[in-house]
Design a protein around this motif. Structure first.
Motif, PDB file in Angstrom:
ATOM      1  N   ILE A 118      59.305  45.918  16.835  1.00  0.00           N
ATOM      2  CA  ILE A 118      59.900  45.074  15.792  1.00  0.00           C
ATOM      3  C   ILE A 118      59.916  43.619  16.249  1.00  0.00           C
ATOM      4  O   ILE A 118      59.599  42.717  15.493  1.00  0.00           O
ATOM      5  CB  ILE A 118      61.313  45.572  15.430  1.00  0.00           C
ATOM      6  N   GLY A 119      60.246  43.396  17.501  1.00  0.00           N
ATOM      7  CA  GLY A 119      60.244  42.037  18.042  1.00  0.00           C
ATOM      8  C   GLY A 119      58.858  41.427  18.026  1.00  0.00           C
ATOM      9  O   GLY A 119      58.692  40.249  17.738  1.00  0.00           O
ATOM     10  N   GLY A 120      57.829  42.226  18.311  1.00  0.00           N
ATOM     11  CA  GLY A 120      56.453  41.740  18.279  1.00  0.00           C
ATOM     12  C   GLY A 120      56.029  41.325  16.889  1.00  0.00           C
ATOM     13  O   GLY A 120      55.362  40.319  16.704  1.00  0.00           O
ATOM     14  N   VAL A 121      56.426  42.106  15.893  1.00  0.00           N
ATOM     15  CA  VAL A 121      56.104  41.761  14.504  1.00  0.00           C
ATOM     16  C   VAL A 121      56.798  40.458  14.133  1.00  0.00           C
ATOM     17  O   VAL A 121      56.214  39.573  13.521  1.00  0.00           O
ATOM     18  CB  VAL A 121      56.505  42.897  13.535  1.00  0.00           C
ATOM     19  N   ALA A 122      58.049  40.309  14.497  1.00  0.00           N
ATOM     20  CA  ALA A 122      58.793  39.082  14.193  1.00  0.00           C
ATOM     21  C   ALA A 122      58.159  37.890  14.898  1.00  0.00           C
ATOM     22  O   ALA A 122      58.020  36.815  14.321  1.00  0.00           O
ATOM     23  CB  ALA A 122      60.253  39.227  14.601  1.00  0.00           C
ATOM     24  N   TRP A 123      57.728  38.061  16.163  1.00  0.00           N
ATOM     25  CA  TRP A 123      57.098  36.974  16.885  1.00  0.00           C
ATOM     26  C   TRP A 123      55.779  36.585  16.230  1.00  0.00           C
ATOM     27  O   TRP A 123      55.486  35.414  16.061  1.00  0.00           O
ATOM     28  CB  TRP A 123      56.867  37.374  18.339  1.00  0.00           C
ATOM     29  N   ALA A 124      54.950  37.573  15.860  1.00  0.00           N
ATOM     30  CA  ALA A 124      53.662  37.285  15.234  1.00  0.00           C
ATOM     31  C   ALA A 124      53.857  36.555  13.917  1.00  0.00           C
ATOM     32  O   ALA A 124      53.114  35.641  13.587  1.00  0.00           O
ATOM     33  CB  ALA A 124      52.871  38.574  15.012  1.00  0.00           C
ATOM     34  N   SER A 125      54.877  36.926  13.160  1.00  0.00           N
ATOM     35  CA  SER A 125      55.149  36.249  11.900  1.00  0.00           C
ATOM     36  C   SER A 125      55.607  34.822  12.152  1.00  0.00           C
ATOM     37  O   SER A 125      55.222  33.903  11.447  1.00  0.00           O
ATOM     38  CB  SER A 125      56.221  36.998  11.111  1.00  0.00           C
ATOM     39  N   ALA A 126      56.453  34.625  13.153  1.00  0.00           N
ATOM     40  CA  ALA A 126      56.977  33.295  13.443  1.00  0.00           C
ATOM     41  C   ALA A 126      55.892  32.385  14.009  1.00  0.00           C
ATOM     42  O   ALA A 126      55.919  31.179  13.800  1.00  0.00           O
ATOM     43  CB  ALA A 126      58.136  33.388  14.425  1.00  0.00           C
ATOM     44  N   ALA A 127      54.915  32.962  14.721  1.00  0.00           N
ATOM     45  CA  ALA A 127      53.871  32.154  15.332  1.00  0.00           C
ATOM     46  C   ALA A 127      53.064  31.399  14.288  1.00  0.00           C
ATOM     47  O   ALA A 127      52.576  30.307  14.540  1.00  0.00           O
ATOM     48  CB  ALA A 127      52.941  33.032  16.174  1.00  0.00           C
ATOM     49  N   ASN A 128      52.898  31.957  13.103  1.00  0.00           N
ATOM     50  CA  ASN A 128      52.121  31.313  12.059  1.00  0.00           C
ATOM     51  C   ASN A 128      52.987  30.628  11.030  1.00  0.00           C
ATOM     52  O   ASN A 128      52.477  30.044  10.087  1.00  0.00           O
ATOM     53  CB  ASN A 128      51.234  32.339  11.354  1.00  0.00           C
ATOM     54  N   ALA A 129      54.283  30.695  11.169  1.00  0.00           N
ATOM     55  CA  ALA A 129      55.186  30.150  10.168  1.00  0.00           C
ATOM     56  C   ALA A 129      55.059  28.637  10.038  1.00  0.00           C
ATOM     57  O   ALA A 129      55.358  28.088   8.993  1.00  0.00           O
ATOM     58  CB  ALA A 129      56.625  30.537  10.495  1.00  0.00           C
ATOM     59  N   ASP A 130      54.596  27.940  11.085  1.00  0.00           N
ATOM     60  CA  ASP A 130      54.498  26.486  11.039  1.00  0.00           C
ATOM     61  C   ASP A 130      53.284  25.986  10.268  1.00  0.00           C
ATOM     62  O   ASP A 130      53.290  24.863   9.781  1.00  0.00           O
ATOM     63  CB  ASP A 130      54.465  25.915  12.454  1.00  0.00           C
ATOM     64  N   ASP A 131      52.214  26.770  10.169  1.00  0.00           N
ATOM     65  CA  ASP A 131      51.026  26.348   9.446  1.00  0.00           C
ATOM     66  C   ASP A 131      51.272  26.404   7.954  1.00  0.00           C
ATOM     67  O   ASP A 131      51.810  27.375   7.437  1.00  0.00           O
ATOM     68  CB  ASP A 131      49.833  27.249   9.791  1.00  0.00           C
ATOM     69  N   LEU A 132      50.862  25.345   7.261  1.00  0.00           N
ATOM     70  CA  LEU A 132      51.012  25.296   5.808  1.00  0.00           C
ATOM     71  C   LEU A 132      49.731  25.765   5.148  1.00  0.00           C
ATOM     72  O   LEU A 132      48.639  25.564   5.665  1.00  0.00           O
ATOM     73  CB  LEU A 132      51.334  23.869   5.361  1.00  0.00           C
ATOM     74  N   ARG A 133      49.868  26.364   3.972  1.00  0.00           N
ATOM     75  CA  ARG A 133      48.714  26.875   3.228  1.00  0.00           C
ATOM     76  C   ARG A 133      48.832  26.482   1.768  1.00  0.00           C
ATOM     77  O   ARG A 133      49.897  26.123   1.288  1.00  0.00           O
ATOM     78  CB  ARG A 133      48.657  28.389   3.339  1.00  0.00           C
ATOM     79  N   GLY A 134      47.717  26.588   1.082  1.00  0.00           N
ATOM     80  CA  GLY A 134      47.698  26.422  -0.365  1.00  0.00           C
ATOM     81  C   GLY A 134      48.055  25.025  -0.826  1.00  0.00           C
ATOM     82  O   GLY A 134      47.713  24.023  -0.192  1.00  0.00           O
ATOM     83  N   SER A 135      48.761  24.961  -1.959  1.00  0.00           N
ATOM     84  CA  SER A 135      49.072  23.670  -2.582  1.00  0.00           C
ATOM     85  C   SER A 135      50.006  22.820  -1.716  1.00  0.00           C
ATOM     86  O   SER A 135      49.910  21.594  -1.720  1.00  0.00           O
ATOM     87  CB  SER A 135      49.667  23.878  -3.971  1.00  0.00           C
ATOM     88  N   GLU A 136      50.902  23.460  -0.965  1.00  0.00           N
ATOM     89  CA  GLU A 136      51.792  22.697  -0.077  1.00  0.00           C
ATOM     90  C   GLU A 136      50.974  22.015   1.014  1.00  0.00           C
ATOM     91  O   GLU A 136      51.196  20.848   1.339  1.00  0.00           O
ATOM     92  CB  GLU A 136      52.852  23.608   0.534  1.00  0.00           C
ATOM     93  N   ARG A 137      49.986  22.726   1.576  1.00  0.00           N
ATOM     94  CA  ARG A 137      49.110  22.134   2.583  1.00  0.00           C
ATOM     95  C   ARG A 137      48.364  20.950   1.981  1.00  0.00           C
ATOM     96  O   ARG A 137      48.290  19.884   2.585  1.00  0.00           O
ATOM     97  CB  ARG A 137      48.109  23.167   3.098  1.00  0.00           C
ATOM     98  N   ASP A 138      47.821  21.129   0.780  1.00  0.00           N
ATOM     99  CA  ASP A 138      47.069  20.061   0.125  1.00  0.00           C
ATOM    100  C   ASP A 138      47.945  18.836  -0.135  1.00  0.00           C
ATOM    101  O   ASP A 138      47.514  17.702   0.074  1.00  0.00           O
ATOM    102  CB  ASP A 138      46.470  20.554  -1.193  1.00  0.00           C
ATOM    103  N   ARG A 139      49.165  19.049  -0.582  1.00  0.00           N
ATOM    104  CA  ARG A 139      50.095  17.956  -0.895  1.00  0.00           C
ATOM    105  C   ARG A 139      50.402  17.131   0.367  1.00  0.00           C
ATOM    106  O   ARG A 139      50.338  15.903   0.353  1.00  0.00           O
ATOM    107  CB  ARG A 139      51.377  18.543  -1.490  1.00  0.00           C
TER     108      ARG A 139
END
Length: 186
Positions: A24-45
């Motif tokens: 469970i901790g590994g899944v949470a870490w993997a999710s948090a590792a990419n949480a800083d990258d923006l995608r889609g319309s927010e990234r474009d803005r």
């Protein structure tokens, strides 16, 4: 109850619980590792705000973890220099830092120093989304950790994916987002 069976249960149950907690901790870490990258319309803005300020093309866009900044955008200008642009929550520029290219200048050019590598090309939002979707379909879901232009002949995109079992995959795609190869990252 047999005392040997009782003792094995006392060892087995805490071990299973510890393994589950680590998973469970590994899944949470993997999710948090990419949480800083923006995608889609927010990234474009955010990318548009940074490129309006300094020109060029946004290469990487992410939420900042630095005090006084909300976003960080790496921008490559037409002359090849890179500028890290820091923005506040309202997309006002709060800092600019020109990257020193002395250390990695030769790494960005082919042996003849005549042109930049293809993998330095910035991807459009639609290219990024299409590449992400194709890679996620190829590895049956998971989390995208990186998407970039390919630099090998016939390869248009390289995508890194961590699957549900935390296995890292490299997925190479052609220009039509068809999978050319899917390999486990060593």
């Amino acid at each position: 109850m047999n005392s040997a069976t009782f003792r094995s249960k006392r060892v087995l149950l805490p071990t299973v619980a510890a393994v589950a907690a680590l998973g469970i901790g590994g899944v949470a870490w993997a999710s948090a590792a990419n949480a800083d990258d923006l995608r889609g319309s927010e990234r474009d803005r955010v990318a548009n705000a940074a490129t309006r300020a300094v020109g060029g093309t946004a290469i990487e866009v992410e939420v900042s973890d630095d005090l006084g900044e909300y976003y960080e955008v790496e921008v490559r200008k037409d002359d090849g220099t890179e500028v890290d642009v820091s923005l506040d929550k309202n997309l006002k520029v709060v800092g600019r830092d020109v990257d020193d290219r002395d250390d990695d200048f030769d790494d960005d050019f082919d042996d003849d120093d005549s042109r930049e590598d293809a993998d330095d090309r910035a991807l459009s939002a639609s290219e990024r989304t299409s590449a992400e979707n194709a890679a996620l379909n190829a590895v049956d879901g998971g989390t995208i950790t990186d998407v970039e232009a390919g630099d090998d002949f016939g390869e248009a995109y390289e995508v890194e994916v961590v699957d549900r079992d935390h296995v890292e995959w490299d997925v190479e795609l052609d220009a039509d987002f068809k999978v050319l190869s899917k390999t486990v990252d060593d």
